[in-house]
Design a protein around this motif. Structure first.
Motif, mmCIF file in Angstrom:
data_model
loop_
_atom_site.group_PDB
_atom_site.id
_atom_site.type_symbol
_atom_site.label_atom_id
_atom_site.label_comp_id
_atom_site.label_asym_id
_atom_site.label_seq_id
_atom_site.Cartn_x
_atom_site.Cartn_y
_atom_site.Cartn_z
ATOM 1 N N SER A 551 0.828 -1.213 0.000
ATOM 2 C CA SER A 551 0.000 0.000 0.000
ATOM 3 C C SER A 551 0.858 1.257 0.000
ATOM 4 N N PHE A 563 -4.423 4.578 -3.414
ATOM 5 C CA PHE A 563 -3.743 3.356 -3.003
ATOM 6 C C PHE A 563 -4.781 2.411 -2.384
ATOM 7 N N LYS A 565 -6.703 0.509 0.245
ATOM 8 C CA LYS A 565 -6.881 0.474 1.696
ATOM 9 C C LYS A 565 -7.065 -0.964 2.176
#
Length: 604
Positions: A551, A563, A565
């Motif tokens: 991430s 990105f 989660k």
């Protein structure tokens, strides 16, 4: 005390609205009705009967002089009028520092920077990227770039090196305006990969900063720049703004808007935002996104309005203090922000007056009905949703101040915009039947192209006679549109569009990742979050530590909002026989939905 709007209709502050709003239920739909007036009564002043875009042109200098430039209409004409000493920009920084600029001062500063740009060799048609936080130089740069006839290409301040590189290379950008910190994060790692970049203009550099080849100091150049500048007059169809927006495949695409877009920016800000001369307006969107440009730069200034820019981090206390400090009257924000304010609690609201507020609008993703009900409880105001996208350039469907608000609906088409719901063959569907949300081409702020990609542009018009939004919706019997979802895989998270391809491409650059598929997963706070499904290369074991590492890797490459989660490791991902990851299957599996046609699934 009342003031008078442009149509002679009394306007009212929140203080004397009293019980102007009433919530009722009809056929299981909550309806907010307003008793009072607005800047432009939809039925009488700007209803579809008799409205033509050409009428709006009379409000611009170029209609009389023949000399076209959006920056002249947004800043310069006000600087030589009674508005010259009116505040154009109230700015507040992250540490409570603040400044204000009149229209006359904005003209002076943008004229000076236009001369700086010309000194570097910048000229009409050049693509000049602005990669700045929300500091005054961003807004000065936007006007100066337009004044020389160049193309203003704003970049979201949260982008990192790979995202910056791809966008600059796509259009062979010649210049970028930035700060030392953002240069270090987003430009230095990829500068050698952008051969067209010849000038980096650096704002707010500290004393002793070392400038490299092709790097100039904004502050030093501005100190000695001439104050007089002759605006480059353009044609209405000359490009002036380019926003990069995500799709489902390929890199982000450059959406081109022209000077003619000012017609849509101006009148939709006036009527959808109900903007008046005595308003103080705050659009919370970053100018890296189209909302922060159309309605956070051009729209309000084309109307001669005072606007607030807050450059600090989000918190309920900081946002409410901005409203109170600057006596904000019209507030344009996003559903994610409103949900975060709701999550902060009613007690925070009680610490502030907020009496100046008379109108709140929202855009970016569907607005939850509970947020509207909460807004009426804590602000004594409903929140009016509107709909548009980067490609439309301006609001095309909206809940107008003067019309009953159907909680959960997108509203009605803006006058002069013809919207419909059609099937895949272009047949108009009856009320209540979901289909493709489409618009009849011809409104002034519609994009004019995709940079260097005419085939992609044509895809938007694949249903003959219509611009295809890519969203599904249905129409009710009263002419209100209701959003159903994206037809494609584009993810709306925190009000921003994220293309799954970009995220998947970044994921595949991590040394542990063999395959990656990305979907949007519904989330009560963010609308959607990005969830990634990953098959690892041999020798790598899935772990929580590896999830965090992956991430962070993507965040560093793309942006803080783009990105995953959530990450789920799988032995393999569903693919077609040609090897394409089947995102719809991943989404159906995640949400417990029917898998649909699996005839093309590779079952080996």
């Amino acid at each position: 005390m009342t003031s008078t709007g442009n149509h002679g209709i009394p306007s009212m502050s929140k203080g004397n609205l009293g019980k102007s709003w009433q919530l009722r239920t009809e056929n299981n739909i909550e309806i907010v009705e307003k008793f009072g007036a607005c800047n432009c009564d939809y039925h009488k002043a700007c209803g579809n009967n008799g409205f033509v875009w050409d009428e709006v042109k009379r409000d611009f200098d170029w209609h009389h002089t023949g000399r076209v430039n959006i920056a002249h209409e947004a800043i310069d004409r006000h600087a030589v009028s009674w508005r010259k000493n009116k505040v154009a920009l109230y700015w507040e920084g992250p540490n409570k520092e603040h400044a204000k600029y009149t229209f006359a001062e904005m003209k002076l500063l943008s004229d000076k920077f236009a001369n700086v740009l010309k000194k570097t060799g910048a000229k009409k048609g050049d693509r000049i990227f602005v990669y700045l936080p929300r500091i005054p130089e961003l807004y000065i740069s936007a006007m100066a770039i337009a004044k020389i006839g160049a193309i203003f290409a704003p970049l979201f301040g949260g982008f990192r090196a790979e995202a910056v590189r791809d966008r600059m290379n796509d259009c062979s950008a010649e210049m970028i305006v930035t700060t030392p910190d953002m240069k270090r994060l987003g430009i230095d790692p990829i500068r050698h990969e952008v051969p067209s970049l010849r000038t980096i203009m650096i704002c707010q550099a500290p004393e002793g900063f070392k400038y490299g080849e092709g790097e100039l100091s904004y502050d030093a150049e501005m100190m000695y720049a001439p104050e007089e500048h002759e605006t480059e007059w353009c044609h209405l169809e000359d490009p002036v703004i380019m926003h990069y927006t995500s799709g489902t495949t390929g890199k982000s695409k450059g959406v081109i808007h022209v000077h003619n877009a000012m017609i849509g920016h101006y009148i939709t800000t006036k009527w959808v935002q109900d903007l008046r001369d005595d308003d103080v307006y705050w659009c919370t969107a970053d100018p890296g996104w189209v909302t922060g440009t159309s309605y956070g730069i051009f729209g309000p200034w084309l109307n001669g309005a005072s606007q607030v820019v807050y450059a600090g981090r989000f918190s309920a206390d900081s946002w409410y203090s901005v409203v109170d400090k600057y006596k904000v009257t019209v507030w344009y924000t996003a559903p994610t922000a409103l949900r975060m304010l709701m999550k902060a609690g009613d007690d925070v609201v009680g610490r502030y007056s907020l009496k100046s507020l008379r109108y709140i609008t929202s855009v970016g993703e569907p607005l939850n009905p509970e947020v509207i009900r909460w807004g009426m409880k804590v602000y004594d105001l409903p929140i009016h949703e509107n709909y548009w996208m980067t490609e439309t350039g301006c609001n095309v469907v909206a809940n107008f101040y003067s019309l009953p608000l159907k909680v959960g609906s997108m509203g009605k088409p803006f006058p002069g915009v013809q919207a419909a719901v059609v099937d895949d063959k272009g047949n108009i569907l009856p009320p209540g039947v979901p289909g493709n949300l489409v618009l009849k081409p011809g409104w002034p702020s519609m994009m004019r192209g995709i940079w260097n990609n005419p085939e992609k542009y044509k895809e938007y018009f694949r249903i003959p006679g219509w611009y295809v939004t890519g969203d599904s919706a249905y129409l009710d019997t009263d002419g209100y549109f209701w959003f159903m979802g994206r037809v494609d895989d584009v993810i709306k998270t925190s009000g921003e569009r994220v293309g799954p391809f970009e995220v998947e491409s970044a994921l595949l650059e991590h040394p542990a990742v063999a395959e990656a598929g990305v979907i949007g997963k519904p989330d009560p706070l963010y609308g959607n979050i990005i969830k990634a499904f990953i098959a690892l290369k041999p020798g790598h074991e899935g772990s929580e530590e590896l999830k965090r590492e992956i991430s962070d890797f993507v965040k560093a490459k793309l942006a803080a909002h783009a990105f995953p989660k959530e990450i789920e490791f799988r032995p393999s991902l569903p693919k077609t026989r040609s090897g394409k990851i089947m995102r719809r299957v991943l989404k159906a599996q995640e949400l417990g939905l029917p898998l649909g046609d699996l005839a093309t699934l590779d079952d080996e």
